[in-house]
Design a protein around this motif. Structure first.
Motif, PDB file in Angstrom:
ATOM      1  N   PRO A   1       1.175 -22.630 -18.251  1.00 62.31           N
ATOM      2  CA  PRO A   1       0.662 -21.177 -18.933  1.00 62.31           C
ATOM      3  C   PRO A   1       1.794 -20.521 -19.470  1.00 62.31           C
ATOM      4  CG  PRO A   1       0.661 -21.054 -16.479  1.00 62.31           C
ATOM      5  CD  PRO A   1       0.583 -22.519 -16.644  1.00 62.31           C
ATOM      6  N   ASP A   2       3.013 -20.644 -18.924  1.00 67.36           N
ATOM      7  CA  ASP A   2       4.157 -20.128 -19.734  1.00 67.36           C
ATOM      8  C   ASP A   2       5.570 -20.808 -19.360  1.00 67.36           C
ATOM      9  OD1 ASP A   2       4.838 -19.210 -17.103  1.00 67.36           O
ATOM     10  OD2 ASP A   2       3.779 -17.277 -17.425  1.00 67.36           O
ATOM     11  N   LYS A   3       6.719 -20.317 -19.674  1.00 64.65           N
ATOM     12  CA  LYS A   3       7.707 -20.907 -19.606  1.00 64.65           C
ATOM     13  C   LYS A   3       8.111 -20.953 -18.081  1.00 64.65           C
ATOM     14  CE  LYS A   3      11.468 -19.261 -21.430  1.00 64.65           C
ATOM     15  NZ  LYS A   3      12.821 -18.979 -22.100  1.00 64.65           N
ATOM     16  N   ASP A   4       7.898 -19.865 -17.319  1.00 63.55           N
ATOM     17  CA  ASP A   4       8.045 -19.774 -15.960  1.00 63.55           C
ATOM     18  C   ASP A   4       7.346 -20.979 -15.111  1.00 63.55           C
ATOM     19  OD1 ASP A   4       9.880 -17.660 -15.452  1.00 63.55           O
ATOM     20  OD2 ASP A   4       8.187 -16.179 -15.300  1.00 63.55           O
ATOM     21  N   ALA A   5       6.149 -21.170 -15.477  1.00 64.28           N
ATOM     22  CA  ALA A   5       5.484 -22.136 -14.858  1.00 64.28           C
ATOM     23  C   ALA A   5       6.288 -23.716 -14.837  1.00 64.28           C
ATOM     24  CB  ALA A   5       4.052 -22.187 -15.179  1.00 64.28           C
ATOM     25  N   ILE A   6       6.974 -23.918 -15.911  1.00 68.29           N
ATOM     26  CA  ILE A   6       7.841 -25.120 -16.145  1.00 68.29           C
ATOM     27  C   ILE A   6       8.894 -24.801 -15.363  1.00 68.29           C
ATOM     28  CG2 ILE A   6       8.881 -26.643 -17.890  1.00 68.29           C
ATOM     29  CD1 ILE A   6       7.083 -25.305 -20.017  1.00 68.29           C
ATOM     30  N   LEU A   7       9.399 -23.824 -15.152  1.00 66.01           N
ATOM     31  CA  LEU A   7      10.827 -23.723 -14.275  1.00 66.01           C
ATOM     32  C   LEU A   7      10.465 -23.789 -12.938  1.00 66.01           C
ATOM     33  CD1 LEU A   7      13.909 -22.900 -14.630  1.00 66.01           C
ATOM     34  CD2 LEU A   7      13.210 -20.667 -14.331  1.00 66.01           C
ATOM     35  N   ARG A   8       9.480 -23.471 -12.444  1.00 69.22           N
ATOM     36  CA  ARG A   8       9.215 -23.284 -11.059  1.00 69.22           C
ATOM     37  C   ARG A   8       9.052 -24.582 -10.135  1.00 69.22           C
ATOM     38  NH1 ARG A   8       4.176 -20.031 -11.145  1.00 69.22           N
ATOM     39  NH2 ARG A   8       5.819 -18.422 -12.081  1.00 69.22           N
ATOM     40  N   PRO A   9       8.479 -25.484 -10.811  1.00 70.21           N
ATOM     41  CA  PRO A   9       8.472 -26.865 -10.074  1.00 70.21           C
ATOM     42  C   PRO A   9      10.013 -27.514  -9.881  1.00 70.21           C
ATOM     43  CG  PRO A   9       7.120 -26.916 -11.970  1.00 70.21           C
ATOM     44  CD  PRO A   9       7.514 -25.559 -11.570  1.00 70.21           C
ATOM     45  N   LEU A  10      10.811 -27.214 -10.931  1.00 70.86           N
ATOM     46  CA  LEU A  10      12.247 -27.710 -11.242  1.00 70.86           C
ATOM     47  C   LEU A  10      12.961 -27.088 -10.007  1.00 70.86           C
ATOM     48  CD1 LEU A  10      12.642 -27.756 -14.788  1.00 70.86           C
ATOM     49  CD2 LEU A  10      12.391 -29.700 -13.535  1.00 70.86           C
ATOM     50  N   VAL A  11      12.752 -25.833  -9.925  1.00 69.08           N
ATOM     51  CA  VAL A  11      13.834 -24.899  -9.157  1.00 69.08           C
ATOM     52  C   VAL A  11      13.357 -25.178  -7.629  1.00 69.08           C
ATOM     53  CG1 VAL A  11      14.478 -22.602  -9.012  1.00 69.08           C
ATOM     54  CG2 VAL A  11      14.382 -23.412 -10.949  1.00 69.08           C
ATOM     55  N   LEU A  12      12.282 -24.859  -7.330  1.00 70.68           N
ATOM     56  CA  LEU A  12      12.072 -24.759  -6.072  1.00 70.68           C
ATOM     57  C   LEU A  12      11.968 -25.991  -5.128  1.00 70.68           C
ATOM     58  CD1 LEU A  12       8.715 -22.788  -6.153  1.00 70.68           C
ATOM     59  CD2 LEU A  12      11.105 -22.197  -5.120  1.00 70.68           C
ATOM     60  N   GLY A  13      11.827 -27.045  -5.916  1.00 69.82           N
ATOM     61  CA  GLY A  13      11.990 -28.514  -5.139  1.00 69.82           C
ATOM     62  C   GLY A  13      13.403 -29.149  -4.747  1.00 69.82           C
ATOM     63  N   ILE A  14      14.183 -28.432  -5.578  1.00 74.57           N
ATOM     64  CA  ILE A  14      15.728 -29.392  -5.390  1.00 74.57           C
ATOM     65  C   ILE A  14      16.356 -29.094  -4.021  1.00 74.57           C
ATOM     66  CG2 ILE A  14      17.175 -27.537  -6.707  1.00 74.57           C
ATOM     67  CD1 ILE A  14      18.158 -30.170  -8.137  1.00 74.57           C
ATOM     68  N   THR A  15      16.190 -27.946  -3.592  1.00 75.83           N
ATOM     69  CA  THR A  15      16.928 -27.791  -2.102  1.00 75.83           C
ATOM     70  C   THR A  15      16.435 -28.651  -1.126  1.00 75.83           C
ATOM     71  OG1 THR A  15      17.388 -25.486  -3.146  1.00 75.83           O
ATOM     72  CG2 THR A  15      17.846 -25.934  -0.637  1.00 75.83           C
ATOM     73  N   ARG A  16      14.893 -28.559  -1.314  1.00 79.87           N
ATOM     74  CA  ARG A  16      14.210 -29.361  -0.108  1.00 79.87           C
ATOM     75  C   ARG A  16      14.327 -30.758  -0.505  1.00 79.87           C
ATOM     76  NH1 ARG A  16       7.710 -29.591  -1.025  1.00 79.87           N
ATOM     77  NH2 ARG A  16       8.896 -30.619  -2.910  1.00 79.87           N
ATOM     78  N   ALA A  17      14.611 -31.164  -1.607  1.00 77.33           N
ATOM     79  CA  ALA A  17      14.477 -32.667  -1.943  1.00 77.33           C
ATOM     80  C   ALA A  17      16.301 -33.036  -1.450  1.00 77.33           C
ATOM     81  CB  ALA A  17      14.454 -32.946  -3.460  1.00 77.33           C
ATOM     82  N   LEU A  18      17.017 -31.960  -1.818  1.00 81.24           N
ATOM     83  CA  LEU A  18      18.436 -32.386  -1.241  1.00 81.24           C
ATOM     84  C   LEU A  18      18.638 -32.552   0.237  1.00 81.24           C
ATOM     85  CD1 LEU A  18      21.770 -32.358  -1.440  1.00 81.24           C
ATOM     86  CD2 LEU A  18      21.685 -30.049  -1.581  1.00 81.24           C
ATOM     87  N   HIS A  19      18.016 -31.769   0.970  1.00 78.61           N
ATOM     88  CA  HIS A  19      18.108 -31.685   2.283  1.00 78.61           C
ATOM     89  C   HIS A  19      17.304 -32.952   2.878  1.00 78.61           C
ATOM     90  CE1 HIS A  19      17.970 -30.414   6.565  1.00 78.61           C
ATOM     91  NE2 HIS A  19      16.628 -30.935   6.455  1.00 78.61           N
ATOM     92  N   LEU A  20      16.088 -33.482   2.481  1.00 78.54           N
ATOM     93  CA  LEU A  20      15.357 -34.540   2.805  1.00 78.54           C
ATOM     94  C   LEU A  20      16.221 -35.813   2.497  1.00 78.54           C
ATOM     95  CD1 LEU A  20      11.668 -33.291   1.917  1.00 78.54           C
ATOM     96  CD2 LEU A  20      12.842 -33.175   4.107  1.00 78.54           C
ATOM     97  N   HIS A  21      16.796 -35.773   1.186  1.00 73.59           N
ATOM     98  CA  HIS A  21      17.575 -36.880   0.981  1.00 73.59           C
ATOM     99  C   HIS A  21      18.827 -37.273   1.969  1.00 73.59           C
ATOM    100  CE1 HIS A  21      19.846 -39.650  -1.706  1.00 73.59           C
ATOM    101  NE2 HIS A  21      20.741 -39.095  -1.407  1.00 73.59           N
ATOM    102  N   VAL A  22      19.523 -36.050   2.215  1.00 76.37           N
ATOM    103  CA  VAL A  22      20.740 -36.181   3.098  1.00 76.37           C
ATOM    104  C   VAL A  22      20.137 -36.449   4.641  1.00 76.37           C
ATOM    105  CG1 VAL A  22      22.600 -34.945   4.024  1.00 76.37           C
ATOM    106  CG2 VAL A  22      22.314 -34.837   1.527  1.00 76.37           C
TER     107      VAL A  22
END
Lengths: 206, 206
Positions: B61-82
Protein backbone atom coordinates in the motif's frame (compact mmCIF):
# COMPACT_ATOMS: atom_id res chain seq x y z
CA UNK A 1 23.01 18.74 24.28
CA UNK A 2 26.31 20.60 24.55
CA UNK A 3 26.93 23.71 22.57
CA UNK A 4 25.48 23.08 19.14
CA UNK A 5 27.23 26.14 17.71
CA UNK A 6 30.58 24.35 18.23
CA UNK A 7 29.80 21.61 15.76
CA UNK A 8 27.90 23.37 13.02
CA UNK A 9 29.29 23.57 9.54
CA UNK A 10 28.63 27.11 8.36
CA UNK A 11 30.27 28.94 5.50
CA UNK A 12 32.60 31.41 7.30
CA UNK A 13 31.78 34.00 4.62
CA UNK A 14 28.22 34.02 5.93
CA UNK A 15 29.25 34.77 9.49
CA UNK A 16 28.12 32.89 12.61
CA UNK A 17 24.51 31.64 12.82
CA UNK A 18 22.01 33.96 14.55
CA UNK A 19 20.25 33.04 17.80
CA UNK A 20 17.10 32.23 15.82
CA UNK A 21 19.02 29.92 13.46
CA UNK A 22 20.59 28.15 16.44
CA UNK A 23 17.16 27.68 18.00
CA UNK A 24 15.81 26.18 14.77
CA UNK A 25 18.82 23.88 14.42
CA UNK A 26 18.63 22.79 18.06
CA UNK A 27 14.93 21.89 17.92
CA UNK A 28 15.30 20.26 14.50
CA UNK A 29 18.22 18.17 15.74
CA UNK A 30 16.24 16.84 18.69
CA UNK A 31 13.24 16.05 16.48
CA UNK A 32 15.35 14.36 13.76
CA UNK A 33 17.11 12.21 16.37
CA UNK A 34 13.88 11.01 17.98
CA UNK A 35 11.55 10.74 14.96
CA UNK A 36 13.93 10.44 12.01
CA UNK A 37 14.52 12.91 9.23
CA UNK A 38 11.44 11.89 7.25
CA UNK A 39 9.28 11.69 10.37
CA UNK A 40 9.64 15.44 10.89
CA UNK A 41 8.05 18.18 8.78
CA UNK A 42 9.12 21.80 8.47
CA UNK A 43 5.83 22.61 10.19
CA UNK A 44 6.82 20.43 13.20
CA UNK A 45 10.11 22.29 13.55
CA UNK A 46 8.45 25.70 13.26
CA UNK A 47 5.83 24.73 15.88
CA UNK A 48 8.52 23.51 18.27
CA UNK A 49 10.25 26.89 17.90
CA UNK A 50 6.99 28.83 18.31
CA UNK A 51 7.41 30.51 14.91
CA UNK A 52 5.54 30.38 11.62
CA UNK A 53 6.62 28.25 8.66
CA UNK A 54 7.19 31.50 6.74
CA UNK A 55 9.63 32.71 9.40
CA UNK A 56 11.48 29.39 9.30
CA UNK A 57 11.76 29.54 5.49
CA UNK A 58 13.31 32.98 5.89
CA UNK A 59 16.33 31.28 7.51
CA UNK A 60 16.38 27.90 5.75
CA UNK A 61 15.05 27.26 2.23
CA UNK A 62 14.13 23.62 3.01
CA UNK A 63 14.59 20.73 5.46
CA UNK A 64 17.86 19.66 3.79
CA UNK A 65 19.34 23.08 4.53
CA UNK A 66 18.61 22.53 8.24
CA UNK A 67 20.18 19.08 8.22
CA UNK A 68 23.35 20.03 6.37
CA UNK A 69 25.14 22.14 9.04
CA UNK A 70 24.28 19.51 11.67
CA UNK A 71 25.65 16.61 9.72
CA UNK A 72 28.67 18.04 7.98
CA UNK A 73 30.26 19.65 10.99
CA UNK A 74 30.24 16.82 13.47
CA UNK A 75 33.03 14.61 12.14
CA UNK A 76 35.32 17.61 11.84
CA UNK A 77 34.31 18.83 15.32
CA UNK A 78 34.99 15.39 16.83
CA UNK A 79 38.42 15.25 15.23
CA UNK A 80 39.39 18.76 16.30
CA UNK A 81 38.09 18.17 19.85
CA UNK A 82 40.07 14.94 20.33
CA UNK A 83 43.23 16.22 18.60
CA UNK A 84 43.26 19.35 20.80
CA UNK A 85 42.85 17.30 23.98
CA UNK A 86 45.71 14.85 23.25
CA UNK A 87 48.74 15.52 25.49
CA UNK A 88 51.69 16.00 23.15
CA UNK A 89 54.38 14.80 25.54
CA UNK A 90 52.57 11.79 27.02
CA UNK A 91 53.24 8.17 26.07
CA UNK A 92 51.09 6.16 23.64
CA UNK A 93 49.01 4.42 26.36
CA UNK A 94 48.05 7.74 27.93
CA UNK A 95 47.36 9.23 24.50
CA UNK A 96 45.10 6.28 23.64
CA UNK A 97 43.30 6.77 26.98
CA UNK A 98 42.68 10.44 26.22
CA UNK A 99 41.65 9.63 22.63
CA UNK A 100 38.99 7.25 23.94
CA UNK A 101 37.70 9.27 26.90
CA UNK A 102 37.52 12.51 24.90
CA UNK A 103 35.69 10.77 22.05
CA UNK A 104 33.10 9.57 24.53
CA UNK A 105 32.86 13.00 26.18
CA UNK A 106 32.18 14.45 22.75
CA UNK A 107 29.42 11.90 22.09
CA UNK A 108 27.88 12.70 25.49
CA UNK A 109 27.90 16.41 24.83
CA UNK A 110 26.54 16.18 21.31
CA UNK A 111 24.44 13.05 21.65
CA UNK A 112 21.46 14.16 19.53
CA UNK A 113 23.56 15.65 16.78
CA UNK A 114 25.68 12.51 16.70
CA UNK A 115 22.64 10.25 16.39
CA UNK A 116 21.24 12.40 13.59
CA UNK A 117 24.49 12.48 11.67
CA UNK A 118 25.39 8.81 12.07
CA UNK A 119 21.96 7.90 10.73
CA UNK A 120 22.14 10.30 7.84
CA UNK A 121 25.75 9.60 6.87
CA UNK A 122 24.72 6.48 4.98
CA UNK A 123 21.75 7.94 3.30
CA UNK A 124 22.75 11.46 2.33
CA UNK A 125 22.31 11.52 -1.43
CA UNK A 126 24.70 14.46 -1.79
CA UNK A 127 28.02 12.83 -2.54
CA UNK A 128 30.01 16.02 -2.22
CA UNK A 129 29.01 16.26 1.42
CA UNK A 130 29.74 12.64 2.00
CA UNK A 131 33.24 13.13 0.56
CA UNK A 132 33.82 16.08 2.86
CA UNK A 133 32.85 14.00 5.90
CA UNK A 134 35.01 11.12 4.72
CA UNK A 135 38.07 13.38 4.55
CA UNK A 136 37.64 14.33 8.22
CA UNK A 137 36.91 10.75 9.17
CA UNK A 138 40.11 9.60 7.42
CA UNK A 139 42.11 12.24 9.26
CA UNK A 140 40.58 11.11 12.54
CA UNK A 141 41.34 7.45 11.85
CA UNK A 142 44.93 8.33 10.91
CA UNK A 143 45.34 10.09 14.28
CA UNK A 144 44.39 6.90 16.14
CA UNK A 145 46.57 4.68 13.95
CA UNK A 146 49.49 7.03 14.63
CA UNK A 147 49.06 6.55 18.39
CA UNK A 148 48.94 2.77 17.94
CA UNK A 149 52.01 2.74 15.67
CA UNK A 150 53.96 4.90 18.15
CA UNK A 151 53.03 2.41 20.89
CA UNK A 152 54.22 -0.57 18.85
CA UNK A 153 57.52 1.18 18.17
CA UNK A 154 57.91 2.06 21.86
CA UNK A 155 57.14 -1.57 22.81
CA UNK A 156 54.05 -0.71 24.90
CA UNK A 157 51.59 -2.21 22.39
CA UNK A 158 51.87 -5.52 20.62
CA UNK A 159 49.63 -5.26 17.54
CA UNK A 160 49.79 -7.49 14.46
CA UNK A 161 47.48 -5.36 12.31
CA UNK A 162 47.23 -1.67 13.23
CA UNK A 163 44.37 -0.99 10.80
CA UNK A 164 42.25 -3.74 12.36
CA UNK A 165 43.12 -2.59 15.90
CA UNK A 166 41.94 0.91 14.95
CA UNK A 167 38.68 -0.49 13.63
CA UNK A 168 38.16 -2.52 16.78
CA UNK A 169 38.58 0.63 18.89
CA UNK A 170 36.37 2.75 16.63
CA UNK A 171 33.72 0.03 16.70
CA UNK A 172 33.65 0.15 20.50
CA UNK A 173 33.49 3.97 20.52
CA UNK A 174 31.18 4.59 17.60
CA UNK A 175 28.66 2.00 18.63
CA UNK A 176 28.38 3.50 22.09
CA UNK A 177 25.95 6.33 21.26
CA UNK A 178 23.47 3.61 20.22
CA UNK A 179 23.22 2.12 23.72
CA UNK A 180 24.68 4.64 26.16
CA UNK A 181 22.19 5.87 28.75
CA UNK A 182 23.22 9.26 30.20
CA UNK A 183 21.19 8.35 33.32
CA UNK A 184 22.87 4.93 33.66
CA UNK A 185 25.21 3.88 36.49
CA UNK A 186 28.46 4.57 34.61
CA UNK A 187 29.58 7.87 33.12
CA UNK A 188 30.86 7.94 29.57
CA UNK A 189 34.41 8.38 30.85
CA UNK A 190 34.11 5.34 33.12
CA UNK A 191 32.88 3.27 30.20
CA UNK A 192 35.77 4.42 28.02
CA UNK A 193 38.21 3.47 30.82
CA UNK A 194 36.68 -0.02 31.08
CA UNK A 195 36.88 -0.48 27.33
CA UNK A 196 40.52 0.59 27.39
CA UNK A 197 41.37 -1.82 30.23
CA UNK A 198 39.76 -4.73 28.35
CA UNK A 199 41.44 -3.77 25.08
CA UNK A 200 44.87 -3.54 26.72
CA UNK A 201 44.67 -6.64 28.94
CA UNK A 202 42.49 -8.86 26.77
CA UNK A 203 39.75 -11.23 27.88
CA UNK A 204 42.07 -14.25 28.34
CA UNK A 205 43.66 -14.67 31.79
CA UNK A 206 47.24 -13.36 31.89
CA UNK B 1 22.77 -10.02 -1.29
CA UNK B 2 22.11 -13.46 0.18
CA UNK B 3 18.63 -14.89 0.24
CA UNK B 4 16.36 -12.01 1.15
CA UNK B 5 13.42 -14.36 1.79
CA UNK B 6 15.34 -15.74 4.81
CA UNK B 7 15.26 -12.49 6.70
CA UNK B 8 11.86 -11.06 5.88
CA UNK B 9 9.26 -10.54 8.56
CA UNK B 10 5.98 -11.68 7.07
CA UNK B 11 2.79 -12.58 8.88
CA UNK B 12 2.71 -16.41 8.60
CA UNK B 13 -1.08 -16.20 8.16
CA UNK B 14 -0.47 -14.42 4.88
CA UNK B 15 1.75 -17.17 3.53
CA UNK B 16 5.21 -16.70 1.98
CA UNK B 17 5.85 -13.65 -0.24
CA UNK B 18 5.34 -14.15 -3.97
CA UNK B 19 8.19 -13.90 -6.53
CA UNK B 20 6.98 -10.42 -7.48
CA UNK B 21 6.95 -9.28 -3.85
CA UNK B 22 10.49 -10.60 -3.38
CA UNK B 23 11.61 -8.75 -6.51
CA UNK B 24 10.10 -5.49 -5.22
CA UNK B 25 11.67 -5.96 -1.78
CA UNK B 26 15.07 -6.81 -3.27
CA UNK B 27 15.19 -3.76 -5.53
CA UNK B 28 13.79 -1.49 -2.81
CA UNK B 29 16.38 -2.73 -0.32
CA UNK B 30 19.26 -1.96 -2.68
CA UNK B 31 17.84 1.49 -3.44
CA UNK B 32 17.17 2.33 0.24
CA UNK B 33 20.69 1.28 1.20
CA UNK B 34 22.37 3.41 -1.45
CA UNK B 35 20.10 6.47 -1.53
CA UNK B 36 18.33 6.39 1.84
CA UNK B 37 14.68 5.77 2.55
CA UNK B 38 13.58 9.32 1.72
CA UNK B 39 15.84 9.46 -1.35
CA UNK B 40 13.77 6.75 -3.05
CA UNK B 41 10.22 7.12 -4.39
CA UNK B 42 7.69 4.39 -5.06
CA UNK B 43 8.11 5.33 -8.72
CA UNK B 44 11.87 4.62 -8.51
CA UNK B 45 11.22 1.16 -7.08
CA UNK B 46 8.57 0.36 -9.70
CA UNK B 47 10.88 1.50 -12.52
CA UNK B 48 13.75 -0.63 -11.17
CA UNK B 49 11.39 -3.64 -11.22
CA UNK B 50 10.08 -2.83 -14.70
CA UNK B 51 6.51 -2.58 -13.44
CA UNK B 52 3.96 0.24 -13.13
CA UNK B 53 3.28 2.11 -9.90
CA UNK B 54 -0.24 0.67 -9.97
CA UNK B 55 1.16 -2.87 -10.03
CA UNK B 56 3.47 -2.09 -7.12
CA UNK B 57 0.59 -0.64 -5.09
CA UNK B 58 -1.27 -3.90 -5.68
CA UNK B 59 1.37 -5.61 -3.49
CA UNK B 60 2.33 -2.84 -1.06
CA UNK B 61 0.00 0.00 0.00
CA UNK B 62 2.92 2.42 0.57
CA UNK B 63 6.69 2.75 0.96
CA UNK B 64 6.50 1.97 4.69
CA UNK B 65 4.91 -1.39 3.92
CA UNK B 66 7.96 -2.23 1.76
CA UNK B 67 10.40 -1.21 4.46
CA UNK B 68 8.70 -3.06 7.32
CA UNK B 69 9.46 -6.69 6.37
CA UNK B 70 13.06 -5.73 5.57
CA UNK B 71 13.68 -4.03 8.88
CA UNK B 72 11.73 -6.12 11.35
CA UNK B 73 13.06 -9.48 10.29
CA UNK B 74 16.79 -8.88 10.31
CA UNK B 75 17.52 -8.82 14.04
CA UNK B 76 15.53 -12.02 14.53
CA UNK B 77 17.22 -13.62 11.51
CA UNK B 78 20.69 -12.68 12.82
CA UNK B 79 19.92 -14.16 16.22
CA UNK B 80 18.48 -17.39 14.81
CA UNK B 81 21.40 -17.75 12.36
CA UNK B 82 24.07 -17.36 15.05
CA UNK B 83 22.23 -19.44 17.67
CA UNK B 84 21.79 -22.32 15.20
CA UNK B 85 25.49 -22.25 14.25
CA UNK B 86 26.84 -22.36 17.82
CA UNK B 87 28.33 -25.77 18.67
CA UNK B 88 26.54 -26.94 21.82
CA UNK B 89 29.35 -29.09 23.16
CA UNK B 90 32.29 -26.76 22.44
CA UNK B 91 34.05 -24.60 25.04
CA UNK B 92 33.39 -20.87 25.54
CA UNK B 93 36.36 -19.70 23.43
CA UNK B 94 35.24 -21.76 20.44
CA UNK B 95 31.64 -20.65 20.97
CA UNK B 96 32.75 -17.00 21.05
CA UNK B 97 34.73 -17.59 17.85
CA UNK B 98 31.67 -19.03 16.09
CA UNK B 99 29.44 -16.25 17.47
CA UNK B 100 31.75 -13.65 15.91
CA UNK B 101 32.49 -15.35 12.59
CA UNK B 102 28.84 -16.26 11.98
CA UNK B 103 27.69 -12.71 12.83
CA UNK B 104 30.09 -11.40 10.21
CA UNK B 105 29.02 -14.03 7.68
CA UNK B 106 25.44 -12.92 8.21
CA UNK B 107 26.37 -9.26 7.64
CA UNK B 108 28.24 -10.24 4.47
CA UNK B 109 25.27 -12.19 3.12
CA UNK B 110 22.69 -9.55 3.97
CA UNK B 111 24.80 -6.44 3.66
CA UNK B 112 22.21 -4.19 2.00
CA UNK B 113 19.37 -5.25 4.26
CA UNK B 114 21.61 -4.72 7.26
CA UNK B 115 22.58 -1.22 6.16
CA UNK B 116 18.94 -0.32 5.59
CA UNK B 117 17.77 -1.67 8.91
CA UNK B 118 20.59 -0.26 11.03
CA UNK B 119 19.87 3.17 9.57
CA UNK B 120 16.14 2.91 10.05
CA UNK B 121 16.24 1.36 13.51
CA UNK B 122 16.80 4.74 15.11
CA UNK B 123 14.30 6.58 13.04
CA UNK B 124 11.35 4.27 12.68
CA UNK B 125 8.48 6.20 14.22
CA UNK B 126 6.48 3.03 14.84
CA UNK B 127 7.31 2.12 18.40
CA UNK B 128 5.62 -1.24 18.27
CA UNK B 129 8.08 -2.36 15.62
CA UNK B 130 10.98 -0.93 17.51
CA UNK B 131 9.91 -2.89 20.61
CA UNK B 132 9.71 -6.08 18.57
CA UNK B 133 13.26 -5.55 17.29
CA UNK B 134 14.50 -4.72 20.75
CA UNK B 135 13.17 -8.02 22.10
CA UNK B 136 15.24 -9.94 19.52
CA UNK B 137 18.24 -7.74 20.12
CA UNK B 138 18.02 -8.38 23.88
CA UNK B 139 17.81 -12.10 23.27
CA UNK B 140 20.86 -11.89 21.02
CA UNK B 141 22.86 -9.91 23.57
CA UNK B 142 21.92 -12.37 26.30
CA UNK B 143 23.28 -15.21 24.14
CA UNK B 144 26.69 -13.51 23.95
CA UNK B 145 26.74 -12.65 27.66
CA UNK B 146 25.96 -16.30 28.43
CA UNK B 147 29.03 -17.41 26.47
CA UNK B 148 31.19 -14.87 28.30
CA UNK B 149 29.80 -15.86 31.73
CA UNK B 150 30.40 -19.56 30.97
CA UNK B 151 33.99 -18.71 30.04
CA UNK B 152 34.57 -16.78 33.27
CA UNK B 153 33.20 -19.70 35.27
CA UNK B 154 35.40 -22.14 33.36
CA UNK B 155 38.44 -19.90 33.93
CA UNK B 156 39.14 -19.32 30.22
CA UNK B 157 38.04 -15.65 30.31
CA UNK B 158 38.95 -13.06 32.89
CA UNK B 159 36.29 -10.34 32.62
CA UNK B 160 35.48 -7.75 35.28
CA UNK B 161 32.26 -6.51 33.66
CA UNK B 162 30.48 -8.96 31.36
CA UNK B 163 27.95 -6.37 30.14
CA UNK B 164 30.74 -4.04 29.02
CA UNK B 165 32.68 -6.90 27.41
CA UNK B 166 29.55 -7.77 25.44
CA UNK B 167 29.18 -4.19 24.29
CA UNK B 168 32.84 -4.06 23.25
CA UNK B 169 32.35 -7.16 21.11
CA UNK B 170 29.05 -5.96 19.64
CA UNK B 171 30.66 -2.61 18.86
CA UNK B 172 33.41 -4.33 16.86
CA UNK B 173 30.88 -6.52 15.01
CA UNK B 174 28.06 -4.04 14.47
CA UNK B 175 30.33 -1.27 13.26
CA UNK B 176 31.87 -3.53 10.66
CA UNK B 177 29.14 -3.25 7.99
CA UNK B 178 29.94 0.49 7.91
CA UNK B 179 33.50 -0.03 6.64
CA UNK B 180 33.78 -3.61 5.38
CA UNK B 181 34.66 -3.84 1.70
CA UNK B 182 33.57 -7.20 0.22
CA UNK B 183 36.31 -6.72 -2.43
CA UNK B 184 38.98 -5.94 0.20
CA UNK B 185 42.02 -8.14 1.00
CA UNK B 186 40.46 -9.87 4.03
CA UNK B 187 37.27 -11.91 4.11
CA UNK B 188 34.72 -11.20 6.80
CA UNK B 189 35.70 -14.39 8.59
CA UNK B 190 39.38 -13.40 8.62
CA UNK B 191 38.47 -10.02 10.09
CA UNK B 192 36.35 -11.66 12.80
CA UNK B 193 39.29 -13.97 13.64
CA UNK B 194 41.66 -10.99 13.95
CA UNK B 195 39.20 -9.15 16.17
CA UNK B 196 38.87 -12.24 18.36
CA UNK B 197 42.66 -12.64 18.67
CA UNK B 198 43.05 -8.99 19.71
CA UNK B 199 40.13 -9.20 22.15
CA UNK B 200 41.52 -12.35 23.78
CA UNK B 201 45.20 -11.38 23.92
CA UNK B 202 44.86 -7.62 24.38
CA UNK B 203 47.01 -4.88 22.88
CA UNK B 204 49.57 -4.84 25.72
CA UNK B 205 52.54 -7.19 25.38
CA UNK B 206 52.08 -10.38 27.42
Amino acid sequence: MGNLADILDFDPAEGPPSERMLQILTEACRLFATRGFDGVSVRDIAEECGISKATLYHYFPDKDAILRPLVLGITRALHLHVAAALPQDAGPVERLRVFMTESVRFFEQHRWAYIVSSTVFWTDPKLRHRRQRIEWRDRHEALLRGILADGVEAGVFRIADIGMAGRLIFGALNWMPKWFDPKGPLSGTEIAERFLAMLLDGLSPR
